[in-house]
Design a protein around this motif. Structure first.
Motif, PDB file in Angstrom:
ATOM      1  N   GLU A  97       0.845  -1.183   0.000  1.00  0.00           N
ATOM      2  CA  GLU A  97       0.000   0.000   0.000  1.00  0.00           C
ATOM      3  C   GLU A  97       0.886   1.241   0.000  1.00  0.00           C
ATOM      4  OE1 GLU A  97      -0.043  -2.371   2.148  1.00  0.00           O
ATOM      5  OE2 GLU A  97      -1.984  -3.376   2.002  1.00  0.00           O
ATOM      6  N   GLY A  98       0.531   2.186  -0.830  1.00  0.00           N
ATOM      7  CA  GLY A  98       1.286   3.430  -0.844  1.00  0.00           C
ATOM      8  C   GLY A  98       2.481   3.402  -1.789  1.00  0.00           C
ATOM      9  N   ASP A  99       2.903   2.199  -2.178  1.00  0.00           N
ATOM     10  CA  ASP A  99       3.986   2.120  -3.152  1.00  0.00           C
ATOM     11  C   ASP A  99       3.388   2.127  -4.553  1.00  0.00           C
ATOM     12  OD1 ASP A  99       5.664   1.872  -1.054  1.00  0.00           O
ATOM     13  OD2 ASP A  99       5.958  -0.303  -1.249  1.00  0.00           O
ATOM     14  N   ALA A 100       4.108   2.769  -5.476  1.00  0.00           N
ATOM     15  CA  ALA A 100       3.617   2.774  -6.859  1.00  0.00           C
ATOM     16  C   ALA A 100       3.934   1.437  -7.492  1.00  0.00           C
ATOM     17  CB  ALA A 100       4.283   3.895  -7.630  1.00  0.00           C
ATOM     18  N   PRO A 101       2.988   0.837  -8.185  1.00  0.00           N
ATOM     19  CA  PRO A 101       3.314  -0.388  -8.908  1.00  0.00           C
ATOM     20  C   PRO A 101       4.305  -0.066 -10.032  1.00  0.00           C
ATOM     21  CG  PRO A 101       1.037   0.270  -9.328  1.00  0.00           C
ATOM     22  CD  PRO A 101       1.588   1.248  -8.354  1.00  0.00           C
ATOM     23  N   PRO A 102       5.116  -1.034 -10.419  1.00  0.00           N
ATOM     24  CA  PRO A 102       6.064  -0.769 -11.492  1.00  0.00           C
ATOM     25  C   PRO A 102       5.304  -0.516 -12.792  1.00  0.00           C
ATOM     26  CG  PRO A 102       6.013  -3.098 -10.981  1.00  0.00           C
ATOM     27  CD  PRO A 102       5.162  -2.420  -9.960  1.00  0.00           C
ATOM     28  N   PRO A 103       5.965   0.165 -13.763  1.00  0.00           N
ATOM     29  CA  PRO A 103       5.312   0.332 -15.060  1.00  0.00           C
ATOM     30  C   PRO A 103       4.946  -1.028 -15.644  1.00  0.00           C
ATOM     31  CG  PRO A 103       7.321   1.624 -14.936  1.00  0.00           C
ATOM     32  CD  PRO A 103       7.292   0.768 -13.714  1.00  0.00           C
ATOM     33  N   LYS A 104       3.944  -1.024 -16.504  1.00  0.00           N
ATOM     34  CA  LYS A 104       3.449  -2.299 -17.049  1.00  0.00           C
ATOM     35  C   LYS A 104       4.532  -3.046 -17.815  1.00  0.00           C
ATOM     36  CE  LYS A 104      -1.102  -2.246 -16.109  1.00  0.00           C
ATOM     37  NZ  LYS A 104      -1.350  -2.901 -14.839  1.00  0.00           N
ATOM     38  N   LEU A 105       5.462  -2.278 -18.404  1.00  0.00           N
ATOM     39  CA  LEU A 105       6.486  -2.921 -19.225  1.00  0.00           C
ATOM     40  C   LEU A 105       7.858  -2.779 -18.572  1.00  0.00           C
ATOM     41  CD1 LEU A 105       7.096  -4.417 -21.864  1.00  0.00           C
ATOM     42  CD2 LEU A 105       7.504  -2.192 -22.931  1.00  0.00           C
ATOM     43  N   THR A 106       8.576  -3.904 -18.546  1.00  0.00           N
ATOM     44  CA  THR A 106       9.937  -3.883 -18.020  1.00  0.00           C
ATOM     45  C   THR A 106      10.902  -4.273 -19.138  1.00  0.00           C
ATOM     46  OG1 THR A 106       9.248  -4.458 -15.792  1.00  0.00           O
ATOM     47  CG2 THR A 106      11.516  -4.938 -16.363  1.00  0.00           C
ATOM     48  N   LEU A 127      18.890   3.870 -22.455  1.00  0.00           N
ATOM     49  CA  LEU A 127      17.485   3.456 -22.364  1.00  0.00           C
ATOM     50  C   LEU A 127      16.773   4.224 -21.261  1.00  0.00           C
ATOM     51  CD1 LEU A 127      17.704  -0.420 -22.869  1.00  0.00           C
ATOM     52  CD2 LEU A 127      16.911   1.301 -24.487  1.00  0.00           C
ATOM     53  N   GLU A 128      17.463   4.410 -20.154  1.00  0.00           N
ATOM     54  CA  GLU A 128      16.848   5.160 -19.055  1.00  0.00           C
ATOM     55  C   GLU A 128      16.524   6.584 -19.494  1.00  0.00           C
ATOM     56  OE1 GLU A 128      18.579   2.924 -15.059  1.00  0.00           O
ATOM     57  OE2 GLU A 128      19.724   4.577 -15.922  1.00  0.00           O
ATOM     58  N   ASN A 129      17.375   7.105 -20.337  1.00  0.00           N
ATOM     59  CA  ASN A 129      17.153   8.479 -20.790  1.00  0.00           C
ATOM     60  C   ASN A 129      16.090   8.585 -21.874  1.00  0.00           C
ATOM     61  OD1 ASN A 129      19.018   9.458 -19.010  1.00  0.00           O
ATOM     62  ND2 ASN A 129      20.716   9.275 -20.466  1.00  0.00           N
ATOM     63  N   THR A 130      15.898   7.506 -22.615  1.00  0.00           N
ATOM     64  CA  THR A 130      15.023   7.637 -23.785  1.00  0.00           C
ATOM     65  C   THR A 130      13.660   6.972 -23.636  1.00  0.00           C
ATOM     66  OG1 THR A 130      16.080   5.709 -24.751  1.00  0.00           O
ATOM     67  CG2 THR A 130      16.904   7.870 -25.432  1.00  0.00           C
ATOM     68  N   LEU A 131      13.579   5.925 -22.856  1.00  0.00           N
ATOM     69  CA  LEU A 131      12.317   5.166 -22.873  1.00  0.00           C
ATOM     70  C   LEU A 131      11.191   5.846 -22.096  1.00  0.00           C
ATOM     71  CD1 LEU A 131      13.466   1.456 -22.694  1.00  0.00           C
ATOM     72  CD2 LEU A 131      12.696   2.760 -24.667  1.00  0.00           C
ATOM     73  N   LYS A 133       8.980   7.265 -18.614  1.00  0.00           N
ATOM     74  CA  LYS A 133       8.494   6.756 -17.328  1.00  0.00           C
ATOM     75  C   LYS A 133       7.625   5.508 -17.460  1.00  0.00           C
ATOM     76  CE  LYS A 133       8.717  10.645 -14.191  1.00  0.00           C
ATOM     77  NZ  LYS A 133       7.988  11.824 -13.708  1.00  0.00           N
ATOM     78  N   GLY A 134       7.041   5.318 -18.612  1.00  0.00           N
ATOM     79  CA  GLY A 134       6.135   4.180 -18.755  1.00  0.00           C
ATOM     80  C   GLY A 134       6.848   2.835 -18.853  1.00  0.00           C
ATOM     81  N   VAL A 135       8.166   2.876 -18.878  1.00  0.00           N
ATOM     82  CA  VAL A 135       8.925   1.634 -19.024  1.00  0.00           C
ATOM     83  C   VAL A 135       9.956   1.564 -17.909  1.00  0.00           C
ATOM     84  CG1 VAL A 135      10.420   0.288 -20.539  1.00  0.00           C
ATOM     85  CG2 VAL A 135       8.644   1.748 -21.526  1.00  0.00           C
ATOM     86  N   ARG A 136      10.063   0.400 -17.316  1.00  0.00           N
ATOM     87  CA  ARG A 136      11.088   0.214 -16.289  1.00  0.00           C
ATOM     88  C   ARG A 136      12.308  -0.437 -16.925  1.00  0.00           C
ATOM     89  NH1 ARG A 136      10.232  -3.818 -11.201  1.00  0.00           N
ATOM     90  NH2 ARG A 136       9.206  -4.968 -12.871  1.00  0.00           N
ATOM     91  N   ALA A 164      20.051   1.023 -28.344  1.00  0.00           N
ATOM     92  CA  ALA A 164      18.896   1.770 -27.847  1.00  0.00           C
ATOM     93  C   ALA A 164      17.786   1.850 -28.893  1.00  0.00           C
ATOM     94  CB  ALA A 164      19.338   3.169 -27.424  1.00  0.00           C
ATOM     95  N   GLU A 165      18.162   1.963 -30.149  1.00  0.00           N
ATOM     96  CA  GLU A 165      17.145   2.087 -31.198  1.00  0.00           C
ATOM     97  C   GLU A 165      16.319   0.825 -31.343  1.00  0.00           C
ATOM     98  OE1 GLU A 165      19.245   3.293 -34.713  1.00  0.00           O
ATOM     99  OE2 GLU A 165      19.958   5.069 -33.638  1.00  0.00           O
ATOM    100  N   LYS A 166      17.013  -0.305 -31.391  1.00  0.00           N
ATOM    101  CA  LYS A 166      16.295  -1.585 -31.535  1.00  0.00           C
ATOM    102  C   LYS A 166      15.309  -1.774 -30.386  1.00  0.00           C
ATOM    103  CE  LYS A 166      19.555  -4.841 -33.705  1.00  0.00           C
ATOM    104  NZ  LYS A 166      20.279  -6.072 -33.375  1.00  0.00           N
ATOM    105  N   VAL A 167      15.785  -1.466 -29.184  1.00  0.00           N
ATOM    106  CA  VAL A 167      14.927  -1.652 -28.008  1.00  0.00           C
ATOM    107  C   VAL A 167      13.741  -0.705 -28.082  1.00  0.00           C
ATOM    108  CG1 VAL A 167      14.822  -1.466 -25.500  1.00  0.00           C
ATOM    109  CG2 VAL A 167      16.827  -2.491 -26.582  1.00  0.00           C
ATOM    110  N   ALA A 168      14.039   0.550 -28.420  1.00  0.00           N
ATOM    111  CA  ALA A 168      12.959   1.536 -28.479  1.00  0.00           C
ATOM    112  C   ALA A 168      11.907   1.126 -29.504  1.00  0.00           C
ATOM    113  CB  ALA A 168      13.529   2.914 -28.805  1.00  0.00           C
ATOM    114  N   ALA A 169      12.363   0.554 -30.597  1.00  0.00           N
ATOM    115  CA  ALA A 169      11.418   0.127 -31.633  1.00  0.00           C
ATOM    116  C   ALA A 169      10.512  -0.975 -31.108  1.00  0.00           C
ATOM    117  CB  ALA A 169      12.188  -0.331 -32.869  1.00  0.00           C
ATOM    118  N   ALA A 170      11.112  -1.924 -30.439  1.00  0.00           N
ATOM    119  CA  ALA A 170      10.306  -3.019 -29.887  1.00  0.00           C
ATOM    120  C   ALA A 170       9.307  -2.492 -28.874  1.00  0.00           C
ATOM    121  CB  ALA A 170      11.222  -4.074 -29.247  1.00  0.00           C
ATOM    122  N   VAL A 171       9.757  -1.555 -28.043  1.00  0.00           N
ATOM    123  CA  VAL A 171       8.857  -0.974 -27.042  1.00  0.00           C
ATOM    124  C   VAL A 171       7.712  -0.259 -27.749  1.00  0.00           C
ATOM    125  CG1 VAL A 171       8.651   0.811 -25.268  1.00  0.00           C
ATOM    126  CG2 VAL A 171      10.612  -0.754 -25.253  1.00  0.00           C
TER     127      VAL A 171
END
Lengths: 570, 932
Positions: A97-106, A127-131, A133-136, A164-171
């Motif tokens: 309770e009170g903790d934010a659930p992780p983003p739907k996608l990891t 990836l941390e810089n580009t993906l 908040k919706g992605v962990r 980073a590009e390949k990952v971003a595309a998949a996301v």
């Protein structure tokens, strides 16, 4: 009588308010209904705890406290039992309770040896810089794809040679499902004579003694890393009282290892057949297959192929086969930790004696095998022990499935002679070193087998041959590094891995790995203290993790002393 | 840990540090070394929690082994060569302790850190490693301080909580360096399901879990080996005393508890230091009239009483009784003894009433708890005692628990039951409520309230129908079976199903399970006894055991769980109106003669009145003088308003107690008495174990030990008593109670406890009785058929709910002790009633809001607490709350045989809202006893 009336309601903090509910968290009816719907009419037996936790995690992408309490009720377990298991495994996200659930996608980025050599740290940062908040973005240990390092896994979709590009595309395209594999399916396997040997065992064509002799003669040894002679293990468990169980270890987690994955991506039924023959030889009627959670595509394959096998069994009284899913814990590759995990508990290794063969899964005598050990059984029966013993060099006999990764041109699984040297392996199988990289050193057995310098690249690679150098071959996971890498950095990477993956049970490993990391990150290593710590970890840890954890660190002190001088540290 | 350790097999000889020593087959290297004077460091191992092998401080070198071995887990083998102090072994032992030292903070939380002890022994200086990041302290629990900066993850607390006490609140969560001890879902301890048994505190080697308020950092002046004042389990404990105050207690290895305690035992000791303790004798002021409808504050007594000297108080107290006896006759007097006092006090009290008052009007709270069980047991088996000890659950294959909630009312006994179930013993739980043990039950038979007899008859019907009886046992050891068999014909499970609400098939399964198991044992509590058909209920249970032969052997039998710490002893001593000590009927010529001879005076041979009958007699004006020692009928009697009115009507009420109870408030004289830990005496637990309780601290102020007070009263009633001490009284008890004749005071002092029957000196005592014969005149067990008798007051339109009264874990009986204990009062500060959430929903009441309960006898308001375990249409409430005394509502209808009231059933109306509860100077979490 002069009454001094006090009302608990009115007097504020002096008086305590009673609990409005019974002791502790109560079951939330909504959460209970959710859990009941997910579990359906499946058994609530204790050993299915991890399986049931997966169901909740898969559905809600995290485990809420309310759902954990509901699951505890549903399975008649204590809250503490459920919580300690849920928090032990990396793949479960407990959210209170009170903790934010992780983003739907990891997005999981491997940070183990080979991936880190190939730039995983930069990948994580970008990836941390580009993906957004919706992605962990999570740093994770080896995912078994070192030949295509660096690797990121989007949801369950592995991105090899990731950037980073390949990952971003998949996301972006929501490509989160595991890849689909082209394996030899049940029909094809059977059409090509599959399960004939198993049937011949069952119908008496193969004599049990001859099968056991063939196993002995083949010299097959446990290919999970310990190298215990397979035939001898069969004979030991065969002599144990019934009922007996088999547990198959596919928790391939040693950084650099990808051989089990390699075989299962191609010919899973060959493994099943070996497994069934083993069960027949020993007198086992129930088998548990434990697959690491990272191998999602293989899980899909095994689920389908086991179902086909069960639907069309080669014999009438085939053993019951259970598929169990790991949840992100390297330690569960340790045989007794895996057994604990199959029983639905934290993966904490057991003390021995008693040995697993005597008191194993659910307290029963258990034959535990690495997947690959069983994979060879059909060949041994059909082609004879010579299929293994005809190979070997430099005085060694047999075949080894080397998982090679790092600075070579052709990384991947290479089935080669036992006893081959590192230099031979690079030249004959790996297409030499990558341009611009000079062979500097290698991990002969994953993160735990120690590190050897290039100058010792001519030692035969096999079980036992590296002991005198305080190294071992283990699962034959070889990480080759070059003059652009530092053995010391890789050793720190390995020790951090062990710190993360220590189960936390025994002091030398739990505290020792953590203290070692702190000491190894200092510019100047306190070599005396590290050596003393190493000896104690080796001597006193419960299991192989703690006992082997100091190996890379000691190797650096022994074989790469230049890196520890002030000049070398730069 | 086992209750009865197995015999050791043949010894093994091995070499330890160069010397050949022997070890038992079950012994570890560590144990064998210790026995031979060789100390090996160890932290995660303890005798209580066993070995786990995780800390690795005890590693030793074994010849031929690749790595070191944990000596706490390894059994030596023949000719093994072990070194505990080789350079290699010492290097590991030292570094492990150093690693752990580096991780715990320098702030000490205990004076007895085992980690510090070994660090000192191994000569470890300042650790060479950096410390970990330290977790915050958790002070959310009133009794237990959680300081995880001292935690070494040894899991002794986990094992204490999980394996010993089976509470399973503590877990080891996360992994690696993040490995952490947690409560439930890493909740603050005070908000977890923790029941505060304190086993984890006792287990912790480093002070990470300690008693709250730093009492563990004080050095006690003395440790006194004694016992627990609360329930009938009879736990032995040690009191730590500093400046004549008890600062904490520790569990002791007694036969009933083996070191275990519960929240009351471990944290409830401090009531004796409450400012409300009576320290001066009191006489009621002339201008303070009595009224049954009163409101009292024990902090404010001056308007009602005046302090007097002992001489004046005793003369006045005894004088009042003498006058009534002489003017109105002996039967105008009565006495209530106490099941909280010692055997010696109980013996003297009944002797005082019988020889000083000259009446048999003496009773005690057994009338309100197990009178029906005792009547049935005496009638059917000739003895009211339990047949087998609680610890026999270890040998049982099946346990029936009916009408009892041991985790709440006999918590330490419950731990043995839970241990047994963990090992595979099956539990048949018969209870309309779902309770903690339901989760472990093979069958939870949730029968309709009050339908015990139809349910048990149906079970017996099946046993006969399916030929599951023990015909040899029936033929050789019982009588009346044929009549029983004929009687049970009509009780098929199918016929009884709609009456008791249990599916016929379940009744059949349960019958088979109980009857066919090798060993089945039955436990019962007030849920069986406190009914107008309580005696019938117990008769059924007895018949069940007789027809299946599940009695007279280890792991079988009948065990009515005794509530008070000395209710067994108080009954044995004759605090019962129909019998002298040892259950000798007052109207039996032989026993009458025996006691006239022993006591040297004439005795009344008419049966005396029971508790509720006495209240009626007072009400009717027939009884005018009452002496109450350590009981609180104003709270504990059914229809308490009636009881209070009766007592207010008395001409002369003398109350001897440690607090100004609701009963004492109505007294003419109040005699300040002693608490358990302020005197020496013997107490008989539920297992028939006579145990010695020793004085830890002196009574406060001018309060006196009860034995002295009773004797001073007796002298003023014309009795020439000169008992020097408890020991002298006990010598007379041995003459009055033949089953205790073999016990000597010396042996009790030495051994701490002896079980009876112990007929002659030197007898070990029998923990299991009825092995060959029953205690009846002909030695046979008697079947007594029982018919269906409905509860006295059933729900109707106006009072549609059923009210069950009972107890709760943290509070003892009428609350006079536990609500004055800091921790217990903090844990359960004010009155609550538990009710099913569906019923609450129907009334639009949220859990935690006020509700009002009313019956034909009274009305009270309290907080509603949702509890799924309570069936819909039912309310459960404990009788410990003066601000909402549920016995003002309960029904005084009596069981015809045992005269026990029907506390477990009456019709009640439940409404939302209610008047705010009014607190006086205790309860509500106000308790703040200064212990240091």
């Amino acid at each position: 009588m002069g009454r001094q009336e006090i009302s608990a309601r009115k007097s504020g903090n002096k008086l305590k308010l009673p609990r409005t509910i019974g002791k502790g968290r109560q079951v939330d009816p909504k959460a209970l209904a959710e859990v009941q719907a997910l579990l359906g009419d499946e058994s609530r037996q204790k050993d299915l705890l991890i399986e049931h936790l997966h169901k909740i995690q898969d559905k809600y992408k995290h485990l809420s406290a309310a759902n954990l309490v509901a699951l505890a009720r549903e399975m008649n377990l204590s809250k503490a039992e459920v919580y300690e298991v849920a928090t032990f495994y990396h793949h479960f996200d407990v959210v209170k309770e009170g903790d934010a659930p992780p983003p739907k996608l990891t997005v999981r980025v491997c940070e183990s040896l080979t991936c880190s050599m190939k730039g995983s740290e930069n990948l994580v940062t970008s990836l941390e810089n580009t993906l957004g908040k919706g992605v962990r973005v999570q740093r994770v240990p080896c995912v078994g794809r070192c030949e295509k390092a660096p690797v990121a896994v989007v949801g369950m979709n592995p991105i090899e040679d990731a950037d980073a590009e390949k990952v971003a595309a998949a996301v972006k395209n929501n490509e989160i499902e595991p890849e689909s594999l082209q394996v030899i399916e049940h029909e094809a396997y059977v059409d090509n004579g599959g399960y004939t040997s198993y049937r011949m065992c069952k119908n008496g064509t193969y004599n049990i003694d001859k099968v056991l002799d063939a196993m002995d003669d083949s010299g097959l040894r446990g290919l999970g890393g310990a190298g215990f002679p397979a035939g001898r293990k069969w004979r030991i468990v065969r002599g144990m009282p019934e009922p007996k169980l088999m547990a198959v270890n596919i928790d391939e987690g040693e950084p650099g290892t990808l051989k089990d994955k390699y075989y299962l991506e191609r010919d899973p039924h060959r493994f099943f057949e070996g497994m069934l023959i083993g069960a027949w030889a020993i007198g086992i009627d129930e088998i548990y297959i434990y697959l690491r959670d990272e191998y999602a595509a293989i899980r899909n394959v095994l689920e389908v192929e086991v179902a086909k096998l069960v639907a069309d069994p080669p014999v009438e009284d085939m053993p019951i086969i259970h598929l169990r899913r790991g949840a992100g814990a390297y330690i569960c590759g340790e045989e007794s930790a895996m057994i604990e995990s199959i029983e639905g508990k934290r993966g904490m290794p057991r003390l021995r004696p008693p040995f697993v063969a005597e008191v194993g899964l659910f307290g029963r005598p258990t034959l535990e095998h690495n997947m690959e050990s069983l994979y060879w059984v059909r060949d041994i029966l059909e082609k004879g022990p010579g299929c293994l013993t005809d190979h070997g060099r430099n005085g060694r006999v047999g075949l080894r499935s080397f998982s090679v990764s790092g600075r070579v041109n052709k990384p991947g699984v290479h089935v080669a002679d036992a006893g081959i040297t590192m230099i031979e392996l690079i030249e004959e199988y790996c297409g030499g070193m990558i341009d611009g990289h000079q062979f500097y050193g290698y991990f002969p057995g994953g993160a735990s087998g120690g590190i050897l310098p290039a100058s010792m690249g001519n030692i035969p690679l096999d079980f036992d041959t590296l002991n005198e150098y305080d190294c071992f071959i283990g699962s034959a996971a070889i990480v080759v590094f070059s003059n652009q890498d530092k053995a010391r950095d890789l050793a720190v990477n390995a020790m951090k891995f062990f710190e993360e993956e220590s189960c936390g049970q025994c002091t030398p490993c739990r505290v020792g790995t953590a203290k070692a990391v702190i000491l190894m990150k200092k510019p100047q290593w306190d070599e005396d203290l590290l050596e003393e710590l190493s000896e104690v970890m080796i001597d006193s840890s419960i299991c192989g993790l703690g006992q082997a954890a100091p190996n890379p660190m000691r190797s650096v002190m022994k074989y790469f002393p230049d890196e520890l001088t002030k000049a070398g540290a730069k | 840990m086992v209750i009865n350790p197995e015999e050791l097999a043949s010894p093994i000889s091995f070499s330890l540090n160069g010397e050949t020593i022997t070890a038992g087959a079950e012994e570890t290297i560590l144990d064998a070394a210790k026995r031979n004077g060789v100390e090996i460091p160890h932290l995660c191992y303890s005798q209580r929690q066993g070995s786990d092998g995780n800390c690795r401080a005890c590693v030793v070198e074994i010849d031929g082994e690749r790595v070191l071995a944990p000596s706490c887990c390894r059994a030596p083998t023949e000719d093994m060569t072990v070194q505990t102090n080789s350079k290699r072994a010492l290097k590991s032992q030292k570094m492990i302790v150093e690693l752990l030292k580096s991780d715990v903070s320098e702030q000490a939380h205990t004076l007895n850190s085992e980690l510090d002890y070994w660090a000192g022994k191994l000569d470890i200086g300042i650790p060479r490693f950096e410390a970990r990041h330290q977790p915050q302290a958790d002070n959310s629990h009133p009794g237990i301080a959680v300081n995880m900066d001292a935690c070494i993850q040894c899991t002794r607390c986990v094992r204490a909580c999980r394996d010993e006490q089976n509470n399973d609140v503590i877990g080891l969560a996360r992994r690696g360096t993040h490995t952490q001890i947690v409560f439930d879902l890493d909740d603050p301890m005070g908000e977890s399901t923790c029941v505060a048994c304190g086993e984890c505190v006792e287990a912790c080697p480093t002070g990470a879990l300690m008693p709250a308020d730093d009492v563990g950092m004080a050095s006690p002046d003395r440790m006194v080996e004694s016992g627990c004042p609360f329930c009938g389990v009879g736990c032995q404990m040690t009191y730590a005393v500093k400046d004549d105050k008890i600062i904490y207690v520790k569990g002791r290895d007694g036969p009933a508890n083996h070191g275990r305690l519960c929240v009351k035992g471990r944290y409830g000791f401090d009531y004796i230091h409450h400012p409300h303790r009576l320290t001066k004798p009191l006489i009621r002021r002339d201008d303070a009239p009595k009224s049954g409808d009163f409101s009292m504050d024990p902090n404010d007594i001056d308007k009602i009483f005046r302090e007097v000297t002992w001489e004046e108080a005793l003369n006045f107290a005894a004088g009042g009784f003498n006058k009534i006896r002489d003017e109105q006759g002996p039967n105008a007097l009565a006495g209530f003894g106490s099941a909280k006092g010692s055997n010696e006090e109980a013996y003297l009290f009944q002797k005082l009433v019988r020889t000083g008052f000259k009446t048999n009007n003496v009773d005690h709270c057994t009338r309100l708890c197990h009178a029906s069980s005792v009547v049935a047991l005496l009638e059917c088996l000739g003895s009211g005692a339990v047949s087998n000890p609680v610890s026999d659950v270890e040998k049982a294959d099946v346990i029936i628990i009916i009408g009892a909630n041991p985790t709440v009312n006999h918590p330490v006994a419950a731990t043995w039951m839970k241990n047994a179930m963990r090992r595979g013993t099956k539990l048949i739980l018969m209870d309309p409520r779902s309770i903690e043990l339901s989760a472990q039950a093979t069958h939870h038979v949730a029968f309709k309230l009050g339908s015990d007899v139809p349910m048990l008859n149906a079970i017996m019907h099946v046993i006969i129908e399916e030929n599951l009886t023990d015909s040899k046992f029936i033929a050789e050891r019982t009588e009346g079976f044929e009549a029983m068999k004929a009687h049970l014909q009509a009780y098929s499970p199918e016929t009884m199903e709609p009456i008791c609400g249990v599916p016929a098939n379940t009744l059949r399964q349960v019958a088979r399970l109980y009857a066919t198991a090798s060993n089945s044992i039955i436990f019962w509590g007030m849920g069986v006894s406190q009914h107008v058909h309580g005696t019938d209920n117990a008769r059924c249970l007895i018949s069940l055991a007789l027809m299946t032969g599940q009695i007279g052997r280890p792991g079988t039998g009948l065990h009515p769980l005794r509530g008070q710490n000395n209710v067994q002893g108080a009954s044995d001593m004759g605090l019962i109106p129909m019998v002298f000590p040892d259950y000798q009927p007052v109207d039996d010529k032989k026993s009458h003669a025996y006691f006239e001879e022993l006591w040297g005076c004439e005795l009344d041979n008419n049966l005396g009145l029971t508790v509720v009958e006495i209240m009626h007699a007072i009400h009717d004006g027939d009884l005018t003088g009452l002496y109450v020692q350590g009981e609180n009928p104003a709270m504990s009697d059914p229809d308490a308003n009636h009881a209070r009115e009766s007592m207010a009507q008395l001409q002369h009420l003398v109350v001897q107690d440690i607090f100004l109870t609701e009963t004492a408030y109505l007294a003419d004289v109040v005699l300040p008495a002693s608490a358990y830990s302020e005197k020496i005496g013997t107490f008989t637990n539920t297992d028939r174990l006579v145990q010695i309780g020793r004085q830890a601290v002196p009574p406060p102020g001018d309060a006196r030990q009860d034995l002295w007070i009773i004797q001073e009263m007796a002298r003023r009633l014309g009795l020439d008593w000169n008992y020097k001490d408890s020991k002298e009284v006990f010598e007379e008890v041995r003459k009055a109670v033949p089953t205790m004749a073999g016990m000597t005071w010396q042996r009790l002092e030495k051994e701490g406890s002896i079980v009876y029957p112990c007929l002659k000196e030197g007898d070990l005592g029998d923990d299991i009785i009825f092995t060959d014969t029953f205690e009846s005149a002909n030695g046979l067990g008697k079947f007594v058929p029982a018919d269906i008798v409905p509860p006295d007051e059933r729900p109707d339109e106006e009072y549609p709910f059923i009210l069950i009264t009972g107890r709760m874990l943290e509070h003892w009986h009428t609350g006079s002790m536990t609500r004055r204990s800091n921790i217990l009062d903090a844990l359960e500060p004010e009155a609550v009633a538990t009710i099913n959430p569906i019923s609450l929903d129907e009334m639009s009441v949220k859990t935690g809001e006020m509700i009002t309960l009313s019956t034909r006898r009274g009305q009270i308001s309290m907080i509603a607490r949702a509890d799924e375990g309570v069936p819909t249409g039912v309310v459960f409430m404990a009788f410990c709350y003066y601000e909402a005394a549920v016995n003002e509502l309960s029904n005084a209808a009596l069981d015809p045989s045992a005269k026990i009231p029907e506390f477990k059933y009456c019709a009640v109306k439940v409404t939302a809202g209610g008047e705010t509860m009014q607190f006086h100077s205790y309860g509500g979490g106000q308790s703040n006893n200064k212990l240091m």
